[in-house]
Design an enzyme around this catalytic site. Sequence first.
Site, PDB file in Angstrom:
ATOM      1  N   ASP A 204      44.953  25.362  47.143  1.00 23.09           N
ATOM      2  CA  ASP A 204      44.922  24.357  46.090  1.00 23.09           C
ATOM      3  C   ASP A 204      45.769  23.138  46.448  1.00 23.09           C
ATOM      4  O   ASP A 204      46.896  23.278  46.938  1.00 23.09           O
ATOM      5  CB  ASP A 204      45.481  25.007  44.811  1.00 23.09           C
ATOM      6  N   GLU A 252      41.814  22.433  49.926  1.00 23.93           N
ATOM      7  CA  GLU A 252      41.342  21.407  48.991  1.00 23.93           C
ATOM      8  C   GLU A 252      41.921  20.077  49.465  1.00 23.93           C
ATOM      9  O   GLU A 252      43.108  19.821  49.301  1.00 23.93           O
ATOM     10  CB  GLU A 252      41.808  21.724  47.566  1.00 23.93           C
TER      11      GLU A 252
HETATM   12  C1  GLC Z   1      43.723  21.322  41.874  1.00 22.15           C
HETATM   13  C2  GLC Z   1      42.855  22.204  41.022  1.00 22.15           C
HETATM   14  C3  GLC Z   1      43.027  21.836  39.576  1.00 22.15           C
HETATM   15  C4  GLC Z   1      44.465  22.023  39.205  1.00 22.15           C
HETATM   16  C5  GLC Z   1      45.358  21.263  40.149  1.00 22.15           C
HETATM   17  C6  GLC Z   1      46.769  21.686  39.983  1.00 22.15           C
HETATM   18  O1  GLC Z   1      43.348  20.008  41.847  1.00 22.15           O
HETATM   19  O2  GLC Z   1      41.546  22.113  41.460  1.00 22.15           O
HETATM   20  O3  GLC Z   1      42.255  22.615  38.714  1.00 22.15           O
HETATM   21  O4  GLC Z   1      44.674  21.571  37.901  1.00 22.15           O
HETATM   22  O5  GLC Z   1      45.041  21.481  41.486  1.00 22.15           O
HETATM   23  O6  GLC Z   1      46.966  22.961  40.521  1.00 22.15           O
END
Ligand code: GLC
Length: 553
Positions: A204, A252
Amino acid sequence: MNQSSSQPPWWQNAIGYQIYPKSFYDSNQDGVGDIQGIIEKIPYIKSLGVNFVWLSPFFASPNVDNGYDVSNYEQIDPQYGKLADVFEMITKFHDKGIKVVFDLVINHTSDQHHWFEEAKKSQNNPYHDFYIWKKPVAGKAPNNWQSLFGGSAWEYNPQTDEYYYHLFAKQQPDLNWENPRVHQAVSEIIDWWASHGVDGFRLDAISHLKKLQTFADVDQPDEAMNDVAGIDDFLQELSDDFKPDHLMTVGEAGGVPVSRAQQWVDEQHGYFNMIFQFDHVSFWEKFTVGQVDVAQLRAALTRWQNGWQITAGTPYSLKIMIFPEPSPTLATILITVKKSAQALGMMYLLMKGTPFVYQGQELGMTNVSFDHIDQFRDLDSKHFYQEKLAAGWPVAKIMTSLRAKSRDNARTPMQWSTSKFAGFSHTQPWIEVNSNYPEINVADQQPSPQSTLNFYRQLIDLRLTDETLLSGQYHLIDTHDHQLYVYTREANNSGYLVVTNLSDQPAEFQVPDQFKLTNLVLSNDPAAALDSLIALKPWAANLYMYMYERKNS
Ligand code: GLC
């Protein structure tokens, strides 16, 4: 777990299914999806043909950001069950030949994680340096850095007379990756889950690990935290943690440009096996007024398809579609009419890369259309509402924007049947069910050969069994219009022609002379035929095989 060097890694020819545990299936009738609910639905997941699942977080959490605020990485939030349920789930997925990928949230923790509870006590506390602290400047926050959820990224802590940094909510303090002990602590978590059979992680917000070390004001919020110079050292160290256990990793990678793809995902030396990229996302903003800029979408996706060429499989993934996670704008990609799920699905699933399907996408589940702010659960949406209200926006305008962009739009319960609450639960779920469940649900679509569900099954089967779709070249056929997305996947002068109409208006496509169509493999239009001038209904999706004939031969 060892794989011989001649075998490509499992994830190169695989399709993932993302489960949002809170909204998948409620086995104990308390209105919240749970791990036993997922276990009950393994046969359904297996029937889709996917080979791995990625679960959004279910770890111990105060749930300020729906589990993306973890208070203990080795415990499970009791609303989802017990740790033993998680271990049982891993085993049962493995029994069916399905790998299991968890969501690792390590850019930040919850403010209720014991590391933070210690850290905020005093500057001498051994955990203090696990987080990012700055002294007030002229009695205020140390700089102009902004939170992605709105407002300043700094929160005052009276106990130490310091501010701490939070990119997301103030209850999600960022970890200080400049401190090697943070990496050490995270490594232990990775090892612990690996020892319990997890096959990989989605990382993440991983492009935000490094913060700009000058801590000076920035012109653009991104400069403070997006792929900041020096992040490579952290990512390299982190990637070494996954290799001994052959863990699959998908980062991500918001804000990471295609020019950096090599460092991030090179097969030998990249930090991760794949990344989610977001180049195409902002284009979808136009969807809020009922338009998708297909020309820009084509350009963005093609940049990534061509920008990182490898022959067997592709080490990165393009993730689009119904997706509640990374940004509100992504959730707008939701499918407005059932048929669009088929065209979008064909366009996306047959590209290079490892595709992910988000739960419900395979049914053509749509954005929910809430009328009132009380129906929303997402903190980001609630912040947005308050912020705009204070700025004088009329409520109707705010609601229009939320209906287009809120992450909650895609977090409504999975639509299993026509029973009350869509067969998700016997009791009122934590978030309302989309009222269109009587028309869009698994039970109705299962037996129907024409259903979106069975269309997805066919696409998944093709994608996983056909060598050209796995490793063939991608080539865009630029139609210079705002409706069509047409491309080929080719090997040895033959391959697949993917023709999709990503609009609600009819369109035509003239097949270029060099392509001799030999077969119509799949279409969502019963009237489709092997024509060289292809008439496309709104949201049509046609897949052909062709031989490539050189003009002069
Ligand atoms: C990422 C996730 C999102 C979350 C954020 C904080 O962007 O996809 O859902 O709120 O991280 O962890």
